[in-house]
Motif scaffolding. Structure first.
Motif, PDB file in Angstrom:
ATOM      1  N   GLU A 116     -42.963  91.769  47.421  1.00 24.16           N
ATOM      2  CA  GLU A 116     -42.836  91.422  46.001  1.00 24.16           C
ATOM      3  C   GLU A 116     -42.474  92.708  45.252  1.00 24.16           C
ATOM      4  N   THR A 117     -41.744  92.564  44.151  1.00 26.96           N
ATOM      5  CA  THR A 117     -41.311  93.746  43.387  1.00 26.96           C
ATOM      6  C   THR A 117     -41.740  93.630  41.929  1.00 26.96           C
ATOM      7  N   LEU A 118     -42.369  94.667  41.429  1.00 30.02           N
ATOM      8  CA  LEU A 118     -42.658  94.769  39.991  1.00 30.02           C
ATOM      9  C   LEU A 118     -41.950  96.006  39.458  1.00 30.02           C
ATOM     10  N   PHE A 119     -41.240  95.869  38.339  1.00 34.23           N
ATOM     11  CA  PHE A 119     -40.604  97.060  37.767  1.00 34.23           C
ATOM     12  C   PHE A 119     -40.729  97.037  36.247  1.00 34.23           C
ATOM     13  N   TYR A 120     -40.842  98.252  35.694  1.00 32.32           N
ATOM     14  CA  TYR A 120     -41.076  98.381  34.261  1.00 32.32           C
ATOM     15  C   TYR A 120     -40.093  99.380  33.649  1.00 32.32           C
ATOM     16  N   PRO A 121     -39.083  98.871  32.921  1.00 31.44           N
ATOM     17  CA  PRO A 121     -38.157  99.764  32.216  1.00 31.44           C
ATOM     18  C   PRO A 121     -38.808 100.351  30.962  1.00 31.44           C
ATOM     19  N   GLY A 122     -38.212 101.415  30.449  1.00 37.59           N
ATOM     20  CA  GLY A 122     -38.680 101.995  29.179  1.00 37.59           C
ATOM     21  C   GLY A 122     -39.997 102.731  29.305  1.00 37.59           C
ATOM     22  N   ILE A 123     -40.356 103.131  30.522  1.00 37.90           N
ATOM     23  CA  ILE A 123     -41.597 103.889  30.743  1.00 37.90           C
ATOM     24  C   ILE A 123     -41.207 105.323  31.081  1.00 37.90           C
ATOM     25  N   ASP A 124     -41.415 106.233  30.135  1.00 41.87           N
ATOM     26  CA  ASP A 124     -40.894 107.595  30.322  1.00 41.87           C
ATOM     27  C   ASP A 124     -41.992 108.648  30.262  1.00 41.87           C
ATOM     28  N   ALA A 125     -42.860 108.540  29.280  1.00 46.55           N
ATOM     29  CA  ALA A 125     -43.870 109.589  29.088  1.00 46.55           C
ATOM     30  C   ALA A 125     -45.029 109.415  30.063  1.00 46.55           C
ATOM     31  N   LYS A 126     -45.678 110.508  30.371  1.00 41.71           N
ATOM     32  CA  LYS A 126     -46.861 110.476  31.236  1.00 41.71           C
ATOM     33  C   LYS A 126     -47.913 109.533  30.655  1.00 41.71           C
ATOM     34  N   GLY A 127     -48.412 108.623  31.442  1.00 40.77           N
ATOM     35  CA  GLY A 127     -49.453 107.701  30.992  1.00 40.77           C
ATOM     36  C   GLY A 127     -48.941 106.516  30.194  1.00 40.77           C
ATOM     37  N   ALA A 128     -47.626 106.452  29.940  1.00 40.46           N
ATOM     38  CA  ALA A 128     -47.083 105.363  29.100  1.00 40.46           C
ATOM     39  C   ALA A 128     -47.338 103.989  29.723  1.00 40.46           C
ATOM     40  N   ILE A 129     -47.387 103.926  31.030  1.00 42.96           N
ATOM     41  CA  ILE A 129     -47.578 102.638  31.711  1.00 42.96           C
ATOM     42  C   ILE A 129     -48.940 102.019  31.330  1.00 42.96           C
ATOM     43  N   LYS A 130     -49.900 102.884  31.003  1.00 42.22           N
ATOM     44  CA  LYS A 130     -51.244 102.376  30.654  1.00 42.22           C
ATOM     45  C   LYS A 130     -51.216 101.604  29.339  1.00 42.22           C
ATOM     46  N   LYS A 131     -50.205 101.873  28.513  1.00 39.39           N
ATOM     47  CA  LYS A 131     -50.124 101.177  27.217  1.00 39.39           C
ATOM     48  C   LYS A 131     -49.275  99.918  27.313  1.00 39.39           C
ATOM     49  N   HIS A 132     -48.702  99.647  28.491  1.00 39.64           N
ATOM     50  CA  HIS A 132     -47.873  98.442  28.657  1.00 39.64           C
ATOM     51  C   HIS A 132     -48.749  97.199  28.530  1.00 39.64           C
TER      52      HIS A 132
END
Ligand SMILES: Cc1cc2nc3c(=O)[nH]c(=O)nc-3n(C[C@H](O)[C@H](O)[C@H](O)COP(=O)(O)O)c2cc1C
Length: 148
Positions: A116-132
């Motif tokens: 399975e594949t999960l991908f998240y565009p627009g994630i650039d800054a360190k830790g930004a994924i935590k705010k998704h």
């Protein structure tokens, strides 16, 4: 880990084994013994990072073992399954398609028939994924599906 890139020496075509001895020795054992695999990488220049690509290229020995020598990694009681996680700073999806194509070739070569594949565009800054808003929950649910 210190991983040499594949040198395309061709030795694994005869034996199914890589002649380079480095930290990849431990990775080869883990791939042989494991039954659930998670590959995670940011997108760099529309593909997986050089670090993970070096690891994947060194799995040419598994490709030779499976397709040339007809010796795929033996089936496990609970099968073999994978999960691919990617982030990228851009909003474009092309890099994720490239990353997924590379990973599909990698997983199939190491006898992981489904992933399975999960991908998240627009994630650039360190830790930004935590705010998704959904990424963590989606990764959690995907990991549950991976182990069942
Ligand atoms: C060398 C380099 C190349 C990059 N190329 C891309 C790219 O082609 N597409 C993209 O979406 N993001 C690109 N990025 C942005 C990264 O994917 C993004 O910053 C990501 O969040 C880094 O993940 P990390 O914080 O886990 O290292 C690039 C970043 C670097 C350093």
């Amino acid at each position: 880990m210190e991983l040499s890139p594949c040198l395309s020496c061709g030795a694994c075509e005869e034996t199914g084994e890589c002649v380079i001895s480095d930290d990849m020795d431990d990775v080869y054992s883990a791939i042989r013994e494991g039954d659930r695999f998670i590959l995670a990488s940011p997108i760099f220049f529309f593909g997986l990072t050089a670090q993970v690509k070096a690891l994947i290229d060194r799995c040419q020995s598994f490709w030779c073992e499976k397709y040339l020598l007809k010796r795929p990694v033996p089936e496990k009681p609970f099968g073999r399954k994978g999960l691919l996680l990617m982030v990228g700073g851009m909003k474009k999806e092309a890099g994720f398609r490239c990353g997924d194509a590379t990973t599909t070739a990698f997983f199939r070569s190491i006898s992981v028939p489904e992933h399975e594949t999960l991908f998240y565009p627009g994630i650039d800054a360190k830790g930004a994924i935590k705010k998704h808003p959904t990424a963590l929950k989606e990764a959690y649910e995907a990991a549950k599906r991976l182990v069942y």
